[in-house]
Design a protein around this motif. Structure first.
Motif, PDB file in Angstrom:
ATOM      1  N   LEU A  27       0.863  -1.172   0.000  1.00  0.00           N
ATOM      2  CA  LEU A  27       0.000   0.000   0.000  1.00  0.00           C
ATOM      3  C   LEU A  27       0.898   1.220   0.000  1.00  0.00           C
ATOM      4  O   LEU A  27       1.727   1.386   0.891  1.00  0.00           O
ATOM      5  CB  LEU A  27      -0.900   0.001   1.239  1.00  0.00           C
ATOM      6  N   THR A  28       0.743   2.061  -1.005  1.00  0.00           N
ATOM      7  CA  THR A  28       1.668   3.178  -1.151  1.00  0.00           C
ATOM      8  C   THR A  28       0.961   4.412  -1.709  1.00  0.00           C
ATOM      9  O   THR A  28      -0.208   4.383  -2.045  1.00  0.00           O
ATOM     10  CB  THR A  28       2.847   2.765  -2.056  1.00  0.00           C
ATOM     11  N   ARG A  49       4.047 -11.780  -7.474  1.00  0.00           N
ATOM     12  CA  ARG A  49       4.907 -11.669  -6.297  1.00  0.00           C
ATOM     13  C   ARG A  49       4.166 -10.943  -5.185  1.00  0.00           C
ATOM     14  O   ARG A  49       4.169 -11.371  -4.047  1.00  0.00           O
ATOM     15  CB  ARG A  49       6.190 -10.935  -6.693  1.00  0.00           C
ATOM     16  N   SER A  50       3.557  -9.814  -5.489  1.00  0.00           N
ATOM     17  CA  SER A  50       2.808  -8.977  -4.547  1.00  0.00           C
ATOM     18  C   SER A  50       1.691  -8.290  -5.306  1.00  0.00           C
ATOM     19  O   SER A  50       1.666  -8.306  -6.535  1.00  0.00           O
ATOM     20  CB  SER A  50       3.703  -7.887  -3.941  1.00  0.00           C
ATOM     21  N   ARG A  51       0.788  -7.668  -4.574  1.00  0.00           N
ATOM     22  CA  ARG A  51      -0.235  -6.819  -5.186  1.00  0.00           C
ATOM     23  C   ARG A  51       0.026  -5.405  -4.707  1.00  0.00           C
ATOM     24  O   ARG A  51       0.213  -5.168  -3.524  1.00  0.00           O
ATOM     25  CB  ARG A  51      -1.634  -7.251  -4.741  1.00  0.00           C
ATOM     26  N   LEU A  52       0.036  -4.458  -5.625  1.00  0.00           N
ATOM     27  CA  LEU A  52       0.304  -3.058  -5.318  1.00  0.00           C
ATOM     28  C   LEU A  52      -0.990  -2.267  -5.380  1.00  0.00           C
ATOM     29  O   LEU A  52      -1.733  -2.354  -6.359  1.00  0.00           O
ATOM     30  CB  LEU A  52       1.315  -2.489  -6.315  1.00  0.00           C
ATOM     31  N   PHE A  53      -1.267  -1.504  -4.320  1.00  0.00           N
ATOM     32  CA  PHE A  53      -2.440  -0.640  -4.266  1.00  0.00           C
ATOM     33  C   PHE A  53      -1.989   0.754  -3.904  1.00  0.00           C
ATOM     34  O   PHE A  53      -1.075   0.932  -3.103  1.00  0.00           O
ATOM     35  CB  PHE A  53      -3.447  -1.149  -3.226  1.00  0.00           C
ATOM     36  N   TYR A  54      -2.655   1.739  -4.487  1.00  0.00           N
ATOM     37  CA  TYR A  54      -2.331   3.138  -4.236  1.00  0.00           C
ATOM     38  C   TYR A  54      -3.385   3.772  -3.333  1.00  0.00           C
ATOM     39  O   TYR A  54      -4.577   3.533  -3.507  1.00  0.00           O
ATOM     40  CB  TYR A  54      -2.269   3.923  -5.548  1.00  0.00           C
ATOM     41  N   CYS A  55      -2.923   4.580  -2.396  1.00  0.00           N
ATOM     42  CA  CYS A  55      -3.835   5.380  -1.585  1.00  0.00           C
ATOM     43  C   CYS A  55      -4.409   6.486  -2.460  1.00  0.00           C
ATOM     44  O   CYS A  55      -3.815   6.867  -3.470  1.00  0.00           O
ATOM     45  CB  CYS A  55      -3.093   6.033  -0.419  1.00  0.00           C
ATOM     46  N   ASP A  56      -5.542   7.011  -2.043  1.00  0.00           N
ATOM     47  CA  ASP A  56      -6.104   8.162  -2.736  1.00  0.00           C
ATOM     48  C   ASP A  56      -5.194   9.368  -2.523  1.00  0.00           C
ATOM     49  O   ASP A  56      -4.542   9.480  -1.484  1.00  0.00           O
ATOM     50  CB  ASP A  56      -7.500   8.475  -2.199  1.00  0.00           C
ATOM     51  N   PRO A  57      -5.148  10.283  -3.487  1.00  0.00           N
ATOM     52  CA  PRO A  57      -4.342  11.499  -3.312  1.00  0.00           C
ATOM     53  C   PRO A  57      -4.769  12.267  -2.056  1.00  0.00           C
ATOM     54  O   PRO A  57      -5.953  12.332  -1.734  1.00  0.00           O
ATOM     55  CB  PRO A  57      -4.629  12.316  -4.571  1.00  0.00           C
ATOM     56  N   CYS A  58      -3.789  12.805  -1.363  1.00  0.00           N
ATOM     57  CA  CYS A  58      -4.021  13.610  -0.145  1.00  0.00           C
ATOM     58  C   CYS A  58      -4.751  12.828   0.937  1.00  0.00           C
ATOM     59  O   CYS A  58      -5.514  13.404   1.713  1.00  0.00           O
ATOM     60  CB  CYS A  58      -4.771  14.895  -0.475  1.00  0.00           C
ATOM     61  N   ALA A  59      -4.556  11.525   1.002  1.00  0.00           N
ATOM     62  CA  ALA A  59      -5.209  10.692   2.012  1.00  0.00           C
ATOM     63  C   ALA A  59      -4.178   9.857   2.747  1.00  0.00           C
ATOM     64  O   ALA A  59      -4.254   8.632   2.776  1.00  0.00           O
ATOM     65  CB  ALA A  59      -6.271   9.814   1.354  1.00  0.00           C
ATOM     66  N   SER A  60      -3.206  10.522   3.336  1.00  0.00           N
ATOM     67  CA  SER A  60      -2.139   9.796   4.034  1.00  0.00           C
ATOM     68  C   SER A  60      -2.675   8.951   5.178  1.00  0.00           C
ATOM     69  O   SER A  60      -2.044   7.976   5.583  1.00  0.00           O
ATOM     70  CB  SER A  60      -1.086  10.775   4.548  1.00  0.00           C
ATOM     71  N   TRP A  61      -3.848   9.284   5.700  1.00  0.00           N
ATOM     72  CA  TRP A  61      -4.457   8.497   6.769  1.00  0.00           C
ATOM     73  C   TRP A  61      -4.737   7.063   6.329  1.00  0.00           C
ATOM     74  O   TRP A  61      -4.884   6.177   7.155  1.00  0.00           O
ATOM     75  CB  TRP A  61      -5.742   9.171   7.257  1.00  0.00           C
ATOM     76  N   GLN A  62      -4.793   6.804   5.019  1.00  0.00           N
ATOM     77  CA  GLN A  62      -5.063   5.458   4.535  1.00  0.00           C
ATOM     78  C   GLN A  62      -3.890   4.509   4.770  1.00  0.00           C
ATOM     79  O   GLN A  62      -4.047   3.306   4.680  1.00  0.00           O
ATOM     80  CB  GLN A  62      -5.428   5.489   3.050  1.00  0.00           C
ATOM     81  N   LYS A  63      -2.754   5.050   5.066  1.00  0.00           N
ATOM     82  CA  LYS A  63      -1.584   4.229   5.422  1.00  0.00           C
ATOM     83  C   LYS A  63      -0.960   4.791   6.700  1.00  0.00           C
ATOM     84  O   LYS A  63       0.201   5.117   6.771  1.00  0.00           O
ATOM     85  CB  LYS A  63      -0.588   4.137   4.275  1.00  0.00           C
ATOM     86  N   GLY A  64      -1.793   4.847   7.722  1.00  0.00           N
ATOM     87  CA  GLY A  64      -1.458   5.514   8.974  1.00  0.00           C
ATOM     88  C   GLY A  64      -0.187   5.071   9.647  1.00  0.00           C
ATOM     89  O   GLY A  64       0.598   5.892  10.116  1.00  0.00           O
ATOM     90  N   CYS A  65       0.059   3.763   9.747  1.00  0.00           N
ATOM     91  CA  CYS A  65       1.266   3.295  10.438  1.00  0.00           C
ATOM     92  C   CYS A  65       2.529   3.749   9.718  1.00  0.00           C
ATOM     93  O   CYS A  65       3.516   4.093  10.355  1.00  0.00           O
ATOM     94  CB  CYS A  65       1.253   1.781  10.577  1.00  0.00           C
ATOM     95  N   VAL A  66       2.499   3.750   8.404  1.00  0.00           N
ATOM     96  CA  VAL A  66       3.656   4.201   7.637  1.00  0.00           C
ATOM     97  C   VAL A  66       3.906   5.676   7.896  1.00  0.00           C
ATOM     98  O   VAL A  66       5.038   6.099   8.123  1.00  0.00           O
ATOM     99  CB  VAL A  66       3.456   3.934   6.128  1.00  0.00           C
TER     100      VAL A  66
END
Length: 131
Positions: A27-28, A49-66
């Protein structure tokens, strides 16, 4: 390219089974370092190998721990600080402290408890081996 190279090294060190266990989903944000999703999602032989997903623009809360890790890192190394003068030992110390900090409310365990070393394997990129 550095992210792609890092994933290639992790794939080599961990092997397919452990890599897929540790990184089933990525998740990036939409940063340029993630602009080639196929290179991250596909193994060298073309298998998944993996699945890549993108957060919505200006939504850093979607990857809070990072983002929280980033905040902790910036407490020690403020934005604009050059990393050029840091030795690998300095970087290891800072990241060890960031990863050892318990995070509430999502978890009461340090981030490091989910690392490969807690699964019985340790990685040493300097030596190019997994043990």
């Amino acid at each position: 390219q550095s992210v792609i190279d890092s994933f290639a090294l992790l794939w080599k060190l961990a092997g397919p089974c452990l890599f897929r266990l540790l990184f089933p989903v990525l998740l990036t944000d939409n940063g340029s370092e993630f602009s080639n999703p196929r290179a991250l999602e596909d193994a060298p032989d073309g298998s998944p190998r993996s699945r890549l997903f993108y957060c919505d623009p200006c939504a850093s809360w979607q990857k809070g721990c990072v983002e929280r890790n980033h905040e902790f890192l910036r407490l020690v190394l403020p934005k604009g600080t050059s990393f050029d003068g840091l030795a690998q030992a300095d970087i290891n110390t800072v990241l060890s402290r960031v990863n050892s900090y318990s995070r509430a409310p999502s978890t009461t365990r340090p981030a490091s408890t989910g690392s490969p070393s807690s699964m019985g394997r340790t990685f040493s990129p300097d030596s190019g081996s997994a043990g």
